[in-house]
Design an enzyme around this catalytic site. Structure first.
Site, mmCIF file in Angstrom:
data_model
loop_
_atom_site.group_PDB
_atom_site.id
_atom_site.type_symbol
_atom_site.label_atom_id
_atom_site.label_comp_id
_atom_site.label_asym_id
_atom_site.label_seq_id
_atom_site.Cartn_x
_atom_site.Cartn_y
_atom_site.Cartn_z
ATOM 1 N N HIS A 218 0.817 -1.226 0.000
ATOM 2 C CA HIS A 218 0.000 0.000 0.000
ATOM 3 C C HIS A 218 0.847 1.271 0.000
ATOM 4 O O HIS A 218 1.047 1.932 1.012
ATOM 5 C CB HIS A 218 -1.073 0.019 1.092
ATOM 6 C CG HIS A 218 -0.686 -0.432 2.463
ATOM 7 N ND1 HIS A 218 0.420 0.030 3.138
ATOM 8 C CD2 HIS A 218 -1.293 -1.301 3.305
ATOM 9 C CE1 HIS A 218 0.469 -0.532 4.335
ATOM 10 N NE2 HIS A 218 -0.559 -1.345 4.450
ATOM 11 N N ASP A 277 -7.281 -3.866 0.108
ATOM 12 C CA ASP A 277 -7.061 -3.892 1.559
ATOM 13 C C ASP A 277 -8.406 -4.021 2.275
ATOM 14 O O ASP A 277 -8.616 -3.480 3.372
ATOM 15 C CB ASP A 277 -6.317 -2.642 2.019
ATOM 16 C CG ASP A 277 -5.646 -2.817 3.384
ATOM 17 O OD1 ASP A 277 -5.447 -3.978 3.805
ATOM 18 O OD2 ASP A 277 -5.332 -1.806 4.033
ATOM 19 N N LEU A 310 -6.960 4.743 10.201
ATOM 20 C CA LEU A 310 -7.532 3.890 9.161
ATOM 21 C C LEU A 310 -7.170 2.438 9.427
ATOM 22 O O LEU A 310 -6.027 2.119 9.765
ATOM 23 C CB LEU A 310 -7.016 4.302 7.776
ATOM 24 C CG LEU A 310 -7.572 5.618 7.216
ATOM 25 C CD1 LEU A 310 -6.809 6.013 5.953
ATOM 26 C CD2 LEU A 310 -9.058 5.502 6.913
ATOM 27 N N ALA A 311 -8.160 1.554 9.271
ATOM 28 C CA ALA A 311 -7.966 0.128 9.547
ATOM 29 C C ALA A 311 -8.488 -0.680 8.369
ATOM 30 O O ALA A 311 -9.603 -1.185 8.380
ATOM 31 C CB ALA A 311 -8.690 -0.265 10.831
#
Length: 386
Positions: A218, A277, A310-311
């Site tokens: 990412h 993701d 962010l997860a």
């Protein structure tokens, strides 16, 4: 019914170029040929896809969950099957279920489940992605810092065995907690080593690329940024031709302007490819879920911890393709390549994935001209229709 099928009437993109007035002929789960409509074999079962776009199926190399299942919470063959099925509804025909930083026991269970999924021929299952625990605490993101640690001999041995038995394995590591010798060993065993969740500088990242690291996890997120005197991991990813890089195209993880800069700057032959993701809510109306005992909240297209970190992402691959086409202005064919040909190249699978050429797996998606969902085909079999 003939074993040979011909998908007719669609505008066909083979991963390299467009074909009009042609049909995709498939046999025994593989691409037989692309032929003129008038030359479709007489014994082929014709499937009319008039007015649709036919393109290689999407390949997602970073998928934490989907359909209500999260690999960390359900490291079983059933969990993997549920994740693959959920993403097939959005055009993904091959994916790497991704385990983020967790305990040794959970990782071992995940590897066992991956081997079982391979043996069972779970549609869409490509291999595994182990994202951690050998990362940097400084760039942990949503990973539990209590579980992050250096790679030891037992870790390496387990992953080497997994790479050899599974065949397709991606491992995300940070140089802070994995040595160049460990990277070389993983690469020699056939694993694709990715640099991610790391705060090292440009020179170290390049050195790890020379040691065998092949991708960057990412791009921009959880890594040292591009500076004018210290290019960081971002600079290494863009300036090093041997490195490929995944990118989350949801508009939250990376500002669209930065995406465009990266795409224009990337030195080849390595390319930037799309990853979702994605977490368990994809394909559901879930508002929250658990990860390592922590609640993840879903709101407004974002997944976050309570502190706003962010997860993972709340996006599917087809939406990612539409994003880079509509928001970044990429041609449709380039947006499609970012979701198919480029991830196949990053994993060394270009001989049979990511492009519709003779002998390749008959994995493809039928889309409307506006990039709406039509149907998904894996190994020449329709697995989903909108």
């Amino acid at each position: 019914m003939s074993e040979r099928k011909a998908i007719t009437g669609a505008r066909l993109f083979d991963g390299v170029e467009w074909h009009d007035g042609c049909a995709l002929v498939i046999e025994a789960g593989r691409v037989k040929a692309i032929v003129a409509s008038a030359d479709v074999p007489a014994d082929a079962e014709r499937i009319d896809a008039h007015g649709m776009l036919l393109a290689p199926g999407f390949i997602d190399l970073q998928v934490n969950g989907g359909g209500g299942a999260l690999l960390n919470e359900e490291p079983t063959v059933e969990g993997i099957r549920q994740i693959c099925s959920a993403h097939a509804k959005f055009g993904t025909t091959a994916l790497l279920p991704t385990l983020i930083t967790d305990t040794r026991e959970i990782r071992s269970a995940t590897i066992k489940a991956g081997l079982e999924a391979k043996a069972a021929g779970v549609p869409g299952f490509l291999g595994l992605h182990l994202e951690g625990p050998h990362l940097s605490v400084v760039r942990k993101g949503a990973h539990d810092p209590k579980l992050i640690r250096p790679m030891d001999d037992a870790d390496l041995a387990e992953m080497l065995d997994c790479a050899r038995a599974l065949g397709v394995l991606m491992v995300t590591v940070a140089p802070e907690n994995a040595t160049k010798e460990q990277v070389r060993a993983l690469t020699d065993a056939g694993a694709v080593v990715s640099l991610g969740h790391t705060d090292v500088g440009y020179e170290t990242a390049v050195a790890y690329a020379k040691a065998g690291a092949r991708t960057v996890t990412h791009l921009f997120n959880a890594m040292s940024g591009l500076g004018h005197r210290e290019p960081g991991v971002v600079g290494a990813a863009l300036a090093t031709g041997t490195l490929h890089a995944g990118m989350i195209a949801d508009g939250y993880h990376v500002e669209p302007a930065s995406m465009g800069v990266a795409l224009r700057a990337k030195v080849g032959p390595g390319q930037i490819f799309l990853v979702t993701d994605a977490m368990s809510p994809i394909g559901t109306d879930m508002k929250s879920f658990q990860l390592n005992g922590r609640e993840i909240l879903r709101e407004g297209g974002r997944l976050t911890l309570a502190d706003g970190t962010l997860a993972g992402a709340d996006i599917d691959m087809l939406s990612s393709v539409r994003f880079v086409h509509e928001k970044l202005g990429l041609p449709v064919e380039e947006a499609l390549r970012m979701a198919s040909a480029y991830p196949a190249d990053a994993m060394g699978l270009a001989t049979h994935k990511g492009r519709l050429k003779p002998g390749a797996d008959a994995d493809f998606v039928l889309l409307t001209p506006e990039l709406g969902m039509g149907s998904t085909w894996i190994g020449g079999t329709q697995v989903y229709a909108a």
